[in-house]
Write a protein that holds these residues in place. Structure first.
Motif, PDB file in Angstrom:
ATOM      1  N   THR A  81     -24.082  31.472  58.777  1.00 19.65           N
ATOM      2  CA  THR A  81     -23.435  32.242  57.713  1.00 19.65           C
ATOM      3  C   THR A  81     -22.002  32.600  58.097  1.00 19.65           C
ATOM      4  OG1 THR A  81     -23.548  34.309  56.440  1.00 19.65           O
ATOM      5  CG2 THR A  81     -24.426  34.403  58.677  1.00 19.65           C
ATOM      6  N   CYS A  82     -21.098  32.370  57.177  1.00 20.41           N
ATOM      7  CA  CYS A  82     -19.692  32.680  57.421  1.00 20.41           C
ATOM      8  C   CYS A  82     -19.488  34.197  57.454  1.00 20.41           C
ATOM      9  CB  CYS A  82     -18.825  32.066  56.327  1.00 20.41           C
ATOM     10  SG  CYS A  82     -17.060  32.395  56.554  1.00 20.41           S
ATOM     11  N   LEU A  83     -18.660  34.652  58.389  1.00 18.95           N
ATOM     12  CA  LEU A  83     -18.444  36.096  58.543  1.00 18.95           C
ATOM     13  C   LEU A  83     -17.570  36.654  57.425  1.00 18.95           C
ATOM     14  CD1 LEU A  83     -17.939  36.161  62.413  1.00 18.95           C
ATOM     15  CD2 LEU A  83     -20.016  36.714  61.115  1.00 18.95           C
ATOM     16  N   HIS A  84     -16.992  35.785  56.597  1.00 24.73           N
ATOM     17  CA  HIS A  84     -16.167  36.259  55.497  1.00 24.73           C
ATOM     18  C   HIS A  84     -17.043  36.705  54.326  1.00 24.73           C
ATOM     19  CE1 HIS A  84     -13.243  35.312  52.010  1.00 24.73           C
ATOM     20  NE2 HIS A  84     -13.050  36.562  52.413  1.00 24.73           N
ATOM     21  N   ARG A  85     -17.525  35.761  53.539  1.00 22.41           N
ATOM     22  CA  ARG A  85     -18.364  36.166  52.413  1.00 22.41           C
ATOM     23  C   ARG A  85     -19.733  35.511  52.444  1.00 22.41           C
ATOM     24  NH1 ARG A  85     -14.134  35.757  47.657  1.00 22.41           N
ATOM     25  NH2 ARG A  85     -15.990  35.292  46.416  1.00 22.41           N
ATOM     26  N   GLY A  86     -20.115  35.042  53.609  1.00 27.00           N
ATOM     27  CA  GLY A  86     -21.518  34.680  53.803  1.00 27.00           C
ATOM     28  C   GLY A  86     -21.886  33.221  53.581  1.00 27.00           C
ATOM     29  N   THR A  87     -20.947  32.408  53.151  1.00 28.59           N
ATOM     30  CA  THR A  87     -21.275  31.010  52.851  1.00 28.59           C
ATOM     31  C   THR A  87     -21.975  30.327  54.032  1.00 28.59           C
ATOM     32  OG1 THR A  87     -19.296  30.936  51.506  1.00 28.59           O
ATOM     33  CG2 THR A  87     -20.244  28.802  52.118  1.00 28.59           C
ATOM     34  N   ARG A  88     -22.983  29.511  53.713  1.00 27.22           N
ATOM     35  CA  ARG A  88     -23.627  28.704  54.750  1.00 27.22           C
ATOM     36  C   ARG A  88     -22.594  27.728  55.313  1.00 27.22           C
ATOM     37  NH1 ARG A  88     -28.851  25.004  53.437  1.00 27.22           N
ATOM     38  NH2 ARG A  88     -27.632  24.440  51.621  1.00 27.22           N
ATOM     39  N   ARG A 102     -15.581  24.656  60.136  1.00 25.38           N
ATOM     40  CA  ARG A 102     -14.666  25.144  59.098  1.00 25.38           C
ATOM     41  C   ARG A 102     -15.468  25.516  57.859  1.00 25.38           C
ATOM     42  NH1 ARG A 102     -12.497  23.025  54.524  1.00 25.38           N
ATOM     43  NH2 ARG A 102     -10.338  23.544  54.005  1.00 25.38           N
ATOM     44  N   CYS A 103     -15.289  26.722  57.381  1.00 27.35           N
ATOM     45  CA  CYS A 103     -16.017  27.134  56.183  1.00 27.35           C
ATOM     46  C   CYS A 103     -15.406  26.446  54.962  1.00 27.35           C
ATOM     47  CB  CYS A 103     -15.978  28.655  56.028  1.00 27.35           C
ATOM     48  SG  CYS A 103     -16.889  29.212  54.561  1.00 27.35           S
ATOM     49  N   ARG A 104     -16.275  25.913  54.108  1.00 29.83           N
ATOM     50  CA  ARG A 104     -15.824  25.144  52.951  1.00 29.83           C
ATOM     51  C   ARG A 104     -15.116  26.005  51.911  1.00 29.83           C
ATOM     52  NH1 ARG A 104     -20.740  22.475  51.004  1.00 29.83           N
ATOM     53  NH2 ARG A 104     -19.661  22.114  49.043  1.00 29.83           N
ATOM     54  N   TYR A 105     -15.333  27.349  51.955  1.00 28.91           N
ATOM     55  CA  TYR A 105     -14.901  28.191  50.851  1.00 28.91           C
ATOM     56  C   TYR A 105     -13.428  28.610  50.997  1.00 28.91           C
ATOM     57  CZ  TYR A 105     -16.065  31.489  47.013  1.00 28.91           C
ATOM     58  OH  TYR A 105     -16.153  32.165  45.826  1.00 28.91           O
ATOM     59  N   HIS A 106     -13.106  29.407  52.035  1.00 27.77           N
ATOM     60  CA  HIS A 106     -11.719  29.836  52.215  1.00 27.77           C
ATOM     61  C   HIS A 106     -11.131  29.369  53.533  1.00 27.77           C
ATOM     62  CE1 HIS A 106     -14.048  32.852  49.902  1.00 27.77           C
ATOM     63  NE2 HIS A 106     -13.049  32.743  49.038  1.00 27.77           N
ATOM     64  N   ALA A 107     -11.864  28.409  54.143  1.00 27.97           N
ATOM     65  CA  ALA A 107     -11.354  27.714  55.333  1.00 27.97           C
ATOM     66  C   ALA A 107     -11.183  28.580  56.575  1.00 27.97           C
ATOM     67  CB  ALA A 107     -10.042  26.984  55.011  1.00 27.97           C
ATOM     68  N   TRP A 108     -11.987  29.620  56.722  1.00 26.15           N
ATOM     69  CA  TRP A 108     -12.026  30.272  58.033  1.00 26.15           C
ATOM     70  C   TRP A 108     -12.584  29.242  59.021  1.00 26.15           C
ATOM     71  CZ3 TRP A 108     -13.716  36.083  58.457  1.00 26.15           C
ATOM     72  CH2 TRP A 108     -12.926  36.857  57.588  1.00 26.15           C
ATOM     73  N   ARG A 109     -12.113  29.359  60.275  1.00 25.43           N
ATOM     74  CA  ARG A 109     -12.567  28.375  61.262  1.00 25.43           C
ATOM     75  C   ARG A 109     -13.132  29.062  62.506  1.00 25.43           C
ATOM     76  NH1 ARG A 109      -9.119  24.472  63.371  1.00 25.43           N
ATOM     77  NH2 ARG A 109      -7.430  26.007  63.416  1.00 25.43           N
TER      78      ARG A 109
END
Ligand code: FES
Ligand SMILES: [Fe+2]
Length: 436
Positions: A81-88, A102-109
């Motif tokens: 789970t991404c630490l930003h908004r939870g995306t898998r 790399r998170c697909r949503y807002h590209a946190w890495r």
């Protein structure tokens, strides 16, 4: 969970196992909290994440875990789970390029060690501590399997598995590699599926066609800590006799025929050269040896050419599986040089559906001759022909599950010998449920 009547789900003094353990959504939720969230369970094989950056997504209940090889000899596991908004962060299996998640949503890495390394427009966020990381899950390795455990307080893996690592040491399961990997969804509780592979009692009812070459009665069942095993254990080694249920006398069956049927029936397990050996031992002139012992000797020689450590096995073991049940959800026949493992999980939190993975493992001649096998997934088991025996097993599942829901009948009444490993599994589940 406060108002669940736990008592009503537990095994009674009469050893009757309540059916609601297989059908109730409440019980499935309880099992998730008290069992699945606390046991060590296999996430994948090591060869599935052979390279740095390879990952495998393991699903259990409503949790998705990400298993990643972060360094040549380090495997890590994270809540997916991404630490930003939870995306898998990743699904299925694959590879993270540039050693970066790399998170697909807002590209946190994140790096492969789980550390957050880039927040786009970081200055617009409330300040974050420097070493923010993905939440880790405990992970360990044994037998070529990667194991995970959601409970920080659980004992270490080797303690949990005891005494299986000692029992299975001669098999060197870590040397095996996946030859084929099949997965499917079955319309029954996960325990219905596990139970079907944990006893030989159903052979006469479900697979009568194999009785002419299978002694289904003289199998041994034994508990091993929280685990268990059954099969051709030392007191019940393979013989070339039909099931005693058929009532045939010596001379009324052909040992060569039985051996040939046994090897053909386990076609998925034996190597081509081992199958070819059948004709040779059947046609060899009698020399005081039995067909079975000639076959065992021949198999020993063939396995030795592969590099299998055959000197660690008695002749008997070369044709005798150890069907080991790794509590709570993995079982399968293990032979010198090859093995099949079945892993069964609840399908999300649904008590009426389960996901079954089947790994066919073999001993590669060279570490390099291994080609990575892809998981083939069948969302409905009827989409594939699994072979006659497995088709028969799978066809039972739905009927067991539907029947379990009936208001008639009571609980499961288990055979004290042949279904003892099933009762043991339930007792161990009760231990987890009541020990909080
Ligand atoms: S949810 Fe992952 S970057 Fe936004
Ligand atoms: Fe079966």
């Amino acid at each position: 969970m406060g108002d669940i009547n736990l008592e009503s789900f537990l095994i009674g003094d009469d050893e009757v196992v309540p059916r609601a353990r297989y059908t109730s959504g409440e019980f499935a939720a309880l099992e998730f909290e008290r069992l699945w969230a606390r046991v060590w369970q296999v996430a994948c094989r090591e060869e599935e994440i052979a390279e740095i950056g390879d990952y495998y997504e393991y699903l259990i209940g409503d949790q998705s875990l990400l298993v990643v090889r972060s360094d040549a000899d380090v495997v890590r596991a994270y809540y997916n789970t991404c630490l930003h908004r939870g995306t898998r962060l990743a699904e299925g299996a694959g590879h993270f390029d540039n050693e970066c998640i790399r998170c697909r949503y807002h590209a946190w890495r994140y790096d492969l060690r789980g550390k957050l390394i880039e927040v786009v427009d970081a200055q617009e966020f409330a300040p974050m501590p420097l070493d923010v990381c993905l939440d880790q899950v405990r992970v360990d390795r044994w037998g070529g399997f990667v194991w995970v455990c959601l409970d920080p307080a659980a004992p270490p893996l080797l303690e949990y598995l005891d005494p299986l690592p000692t029992l299975l040491a001669p098999y060197h399961l870590d040397r095996l590699r996946i030859r084929s990997y099949l997965a499917t969804v079955l319309p029954a509780n996960w325990k219905v599926v596990v139970d079907a592979f944990n006893e030989g009692y159903h052979v006469q009812g479900t697979h009568p066609q194999i009785l002419p070459w299978t002694d289904d009665v003289n199998l041994d069942y034994e508990t091993l800590g929280i685990h268990s095993h059954y099969g051709r254990l030392p007191n019940a080694r393979r013989t070339l006799r039909p099931s005693p249920r058929l009532g045939l006398a010596e001379g009324e069956y052909d040992e060569g025929e039985i051996l040939a049927s046994f090897v053909a029936g386990l076609g998925a397990l034996f190597y081509d050269d081992e199958r070819a050996l059948i004709d040779k031992v059947r046609s060899a002139p009698p020399d005081g040896e039995t067909i079975l012992s000639r076959y065992q000797k021949g198999r020993r020689e063939l396995l030795a050419t592969r590099g299998v450590a055959v000197e660690e096995f008695a002749d008997d073991q070369l044709t005798s599986a150890d069907d080991v049940f790794f509590f709570p959800n993995m079982v399968g026949p293990i032979y010198p040089g090859n093995a099949i493992f079945f892993r069964v999980r609840p399908n999300a939190l649904d008590p009426d559906s389960s996901v079954k993975d089947t790994w066919f493992l073999e001993w590669p001649r060279e570490a390099t001759d291994y080609k990575r096998a892809q998981r083939r997934f069948y969302p409905n088991w009827t989409e594939r022909d699994w072979g006659r025996i497995t088709n028969q097993d799978y066809a039972n599942m739905e009927h067991v599950q539907v029947g379990m829901k009936s208001r008639g009948g009571r609980g499961l009444r288990l055979n004290r010998r042949q279904e003892s490993n099933i009762l043991h599994m339930h007792r161990m589940i009760d231990r987890y449920l009541t020990d909080s």
